[in-house]
Write a protein that holds these residues in place. Structure first.
Motif, PDB file in Angstrom:
ATOM      1  N   ARG A 173       0.243  -1.650   0.188  1.00  0.00           N
ATOM      2  CA  ARG A 173       0.258  -0.005  -0.296  1.00  0.00           C
ATOM      3  C   ARG A 173       0.543   1.493   0.266  1.00  0.00           C
ATOM      4  O   ARG A 173       0.903   2.125  -0.619  1.00  0.00           O
ATOM      5  CB  ARG A 173      -1.071  -0.230   1.004  1.00  0.00           C
ATOM      6  N   HIS A 182      -9.864  -0.702   8.953  1.00  0.00           N
ATOM      7  CA  HIS A 182      -8.650  -0.176   7.985  1.00  0.00           C
ATOM      8  C   HIS A 182      -7.333  -0.983   8.271  1.00  0.00           C
ATOM      9  O   HIS A 182      -6.521  -1.269   7.772  1.00  0.00           O
ATOM     10  CB  HIS A 182      -8.933   1.220   7.037  1.00  0.00           C
ATOM     11  N   ASN A 240      -8.103  -7.983  13.157  1.00  0.00           N
ATOM     12  CA  ASN A 240      -9.475  -6.959  12.820  1.00  0.00           C
ATOM     13  C   ASN A 240     -11.317  -7.414  13.357  1.00  0.00           C
ATOM     14  O   ASN A 240     -11.227  -8.910  13.473  1.00  0.00           O
ATOM     15  CB  ASN A 240      -9.292  -7.929  10.733  1.00  0.00           C
ATOM     16  N   HIS A 290     -14.522  -9.058   1.094  1.00  0.00           N
ATOM     17  CA  HIS A 290     -13.297  -9.675   1.905  1.00  0.00           C
ATOM     18  C   HIS A 290     -13.595 -11.544   2.075  1.00  0.00           C
ATOM     19  O   HIS A 290     -12.631 -11.830   2.543  1.00  0.00           O
ATOM     20  CB  HIS A 290     -12.808  -9.143   2.821  1.00  0.00           C
ATOM     21  N   ALA A 333      -3.575  -5.614   0.300  1.00  0.00           N
ATOM     22  CA  ALA A 333      -4.675  -5.884   0.132  1.00  0.00           C
ATOM     23  C   ALA A 333      -4.977  -6.730  -1.259  1.00  0.00           C
ATOM     24  O   ALA A 333      -6.529  -6.558  -1.029  1.00  0.00           O
ATOM     25  CB  ALA A 333      -4.744  -4.255   0.146  1.00  0.00           C
ATOM     26  N   THR A 386      -9.043  -8.202   0.056  1.00  0.00           N
ATOM     27  CA  THR A 386      -9.617  -7.889  -0.635  1.00  0.00           C
ATOM     28  C   THR A 386     -10.456  -8.128  -2.114  1.00  0.00           C
ATOM     29  O   THR A 386      -9.017  -8.192  -2.631  1.00  0.00           O
ATOM     30  CB  THR A 386      -9.102  -6.053  -0.878  1.00  0.00           C
ATOM     31  N   HIS A 412     -13.563  -1.935  -3.917  1.00  0.00           N
ATOM     32  CA  HIS A 412     -12.563  -2.361  -2.515  1.00  0.00           C
ATOM     33  C   HIS A 412     -11.258  -2.127  -1.977  1.00  0.00           C
ATOM     34  O   HIS A 412     -10.685  -1.823  -1.614  1.00  0.00           O
ATOM     35  CB  HIS A 412     -13.325  -3.446  -2.155  1.00  0.00           C
ATOM     36  N   HIS A 459      -8.703  -0.367  -0.059  1.00  0.00           N
ATOM     37  CA  HIS A 459      -8.210  -0.280   1.189  1.00  0.00           C
ATOM     38  C   HIS A 459      -6.888   0.123   0.933  1.00  0.00           C
ATOM     39  O   HIS A 459      -5.745   0.235   1.746  1.00  0.00           O
ATOM     40  CB  HIS A 459      -8.054  -1.843   0.911  1.00  0.00           C
ATOM     41  N   PRO A 500      -7.568   4.988   1.126  1.00  0.00           N
ATOM     42  CA  PRO A 500      -8.481   5.103   1.664  1.00  0.00           C
ATOM     43  C   PRO A 500      -8.671   6.502   1.555  1.00  0.00           C
ATOM     44  O   PRO A 500     -10.226   7.255   1.892  1.00  0.00           O
ATOM     45  CB  PRO A 500      -8.185   4.214   2.963  1.00  0.00           C
TER      46      PRO A 500
END
Length: 316
Positions: free
Chosen positions: A17, A121, A129, A241, A251, A255, A274, A278, A281
């Protein structure tokens, strides 16, 4: 001339990310107040139309109104998701106000949803999570499960049986002026505020029903919520997910993205992109298709439409 949908996307460089955010930071644009205001205006108009249909005595009108209202309740939750990230309006208070209102139809506390969702997130890819909406077997865990248990899992998911008791507990805490476990005093105050708004709206419609001797609260809220909004919302959230590698921090692995059509992209408010959400965001919702065009070659869990996803899910 090629569009964003058919041009060849540029393959991003290696990394997760952080690398994606660095490479595609140029996609960020200023949040458009007018765009979100237009979304709210359309939602309000369709909701009002559904209410008018639901209150008309003709059976066909009642059914059409309940279905339209339920769909708009589910759409409101998707619009609320945008406010959780402060991406609706540039003003934080305007985002909060819109988010509170949008959460009322589906009994969603803006403050509780925001706190839980932002942790989602942060923690996705770890055992810590947790998501705001609890569907029981949240991500379709594999393992030996009887046909009866699998069937029960789907009933729990599409009736949102875990959510409504959660709402009642939260509302009771609000009435008793108690804080919420795991939340700060500031967040707890916000959650109590939201529940008071929701309970006030329920009380107002109930009183109106008694005064008019017409079950207004039933036609305008309870039936659309229980029969339509709950199942539709579960259908929207399911692919995000479900059966992905949710213990991976990547991610692209944990996802799913669904390309879909313009109608569904509007209805889900871009939440079908999605993976892209992620990855970045804080990217304005309207820019997610542009990011999708860039990262499409790296998507591991991808479907061209919701029908494609559910068809393959049913086939196993």
């Amino acid at each position: 001339m090629k569009t964003i949908d058919d041009r060849q996307p540029r393959r991003p460089g290696p990394g997760g990310r952080t690398a994606v955010r660095g490479e595609f930071g140029h996609l960020r644009t200023r949040i458009s107040n007018r765009t979100f205001a237009a979304k709210l205006a359309l939602w309000a108009a369709l909701t009002a139309g559904g209410a008018a249909l639901a209150l008309h005595p003709a059976p066909w009108s009642r059914v059409a109104g309940v279905v339209l209202l339920g769909c708009m309740f589910a759409h409101a939750a998707e619009l609320q998701h945008q406010t959780l990230h402060s991406l609706g309006f540039r003003n934080r208070r305007a985002n909060r106000t819109a988010g509170i209102v949008l959460g009322v139809p589906m009994l969603i506390s803006f403050a509780a949803y925001r706190a839980t969702h932002l942790r989602h997130h942060r923690d996705l890819g770890t055992p810590q999570n947790r998501e705001f909406f609890d569907y029981g077997n949240q991500y379709g865990a594999d393992g030996a499960r009887s046909r009866w248990r699998v069937g029960l899992d789907w009933v729990v998911r599409f009736t949102m049986l875990h959510f409504y008791p959660q709402f009642l507990v939260g509302a009771a805490r609000a009435v008793a002026r108690r804080d919420y476990p795991g939340e700060s005093a500031h967040t707890s105050r916000g959650i109590r505020r939201d529940y008071h708004v929701i309970l006030g709206a329920l009380l107002a419609l109930t009183v109106l029903s008694v005064v008019l001797r017409e079950p207004v609260v039933l036609w305008l809220w309870l039936l659309p919520l229980l029969l339509v909004a709950g199942p539709v919302h579960a259908l929207i959230e399911l692919p995000e997910h479900f059966r992905c590698e949710t213990l991976s921090r990547d991610a692209f692995a944990n996802t799913r993205t669904i390309r879909s059509n313009r109608l569904m992209t509007w209805f889900t408010n871009g939440n079908n992109f999605h993976v892209e959400h992620h990855l970045m965001p804080n990217l304005p919702i309207e820019r997610l298709p542009a990011l999708h065009a860039e990262v499409r070659p790296r998507l591991k869990h991808f479907h061209s439409g919701y029908l494609d996803f559910f068809r393959k899910l049913v086939r196993g």
